[in-house]
Design a protein around this motif. Structure first.
Motif, PDB file in Angstrom:
ATOM      1  N   SER A   1      -2.692  -7.762  -4.004  1.00  0.00           N
ATOM      2  CA  SER A   1      -3.414  -7.008  -5.017  1.00  0.00           C
ATOM      3  C   SER A   1      -3.304  -5.508  -4.759  1.00  0.00           C
ATOM      4  N   TYR A   2      -3.722  -4.724  -5.726  1.00  0.00           N
ATOM      5  CA  TYR A   2      -3.626  -3.266  -5.670  1.00  0.00           C
ATOM      6  C   TYR A   2      -4.287  -2.697  -4.418  1.00  0.00           C
ATOM      7  N   ASN A   3      -5.344  -3.352  -3.941  1.00  0.00           N
ATOM      8  CA  ASN A   3      -6.070  -2.863  -2.769  1.00  0.00           C
ATOM      9  C   ASN A   3      -5.432  -3.292  -1.450  1.00  0.00           C
TER      10      ASN A   3
ATOM     11  N   ASN B   1      -4.078   0.933 -11.007  1.00  0.00           N
ATOM     12  CA  ASN B   1      -4.042  -0.522 -10.986  1.00  0.00           C
ATOM     13  C   ASN B   1      -3.471  -1.119 -12.272  1.00  0.00           C
TER      14      ASN B   1
ATOM     15  N   CYS C   1       0.832  -1.208   0.000  1.00  0.00           N
ATOM     16  CA  CYS C   1       0.000   0.000   0.000  1.00  0.00           C
ATOM     17  C   CYS C   1       0.867   1.260   0.000  1.00  0.00           C
TER      18      CYS C   1
ATOM     19  N   ARG D   1      -4.908  -6.470  -0.360  1.00  0.00           N
ATOM     20  CA  ARG D   1      -5.257  -7.810   0.108  1.00  0.00           C
ATOM     21  C   ARG D   1      -4.220  -8.814  -0.390  1.00  0.00           C
TER      22      ARG D   1
END
Length: 84
Positions: free
Chosen positions: A57-59, A40, A30, A61
Motif C-alpha cells: 500500500s501507499y504507506n 495515493n 516507499c 505496508r
C-alpha cells in the motif's frame, strides 16, 4: 514479519524487480512513492508475485492479495511502521 521461501518479484509501474523479502519490497515502494511526487490516488499499487501473493500500500505496508481484496481489520504481512 511473514517469511517466504520462494523467490519473489515486485512490479512497480512497468518494471519488475527481484526482492529478497517483504521488508525490501516495502523500502522499494516507499522510495518509488517519494520519488514520484504523486499522492495515493495517482500512485499505482505495486504487486508482489509468488504466484499472486499481495501488494504494497501507499504507506509501505505489505498486504495479502490484491488491493480489491483488502478487508477492514486485515493484518499486514509486513508492517514497516512496527519498529522492526
Amino acid at each position: 514479519m511473514t517469511t517466504l521461501t520462494a523467490p519473489l518479484t515486485i512490479r512497480i509501474g512497468r518494471k519488475a524487480y527481484a526482492i529478497a523479502d517483504l521488508a525490501e519490497a516495502s523500502r522499494m515502494v516507499c522510495a518509488a512513492r517519494d520519488k514520484s511526487g504523486v499522492g495515493n490516488s495517482r500512485f499505482q499499487t505495486p504487486l508482489i508475485y509468488e504466484g499472486a501473493i499481495g501488494h504494497v500500500s501507499y504507506n509501505g505496508r505489505v498486504w495479502s492479495g490484491l488491493p480489491t481484496q483488502w478487508k477492514a481489520g486485515a493484518v499486514p504481512l509486513f508492517d514497516n511502521g512496527a519498529g522492526a
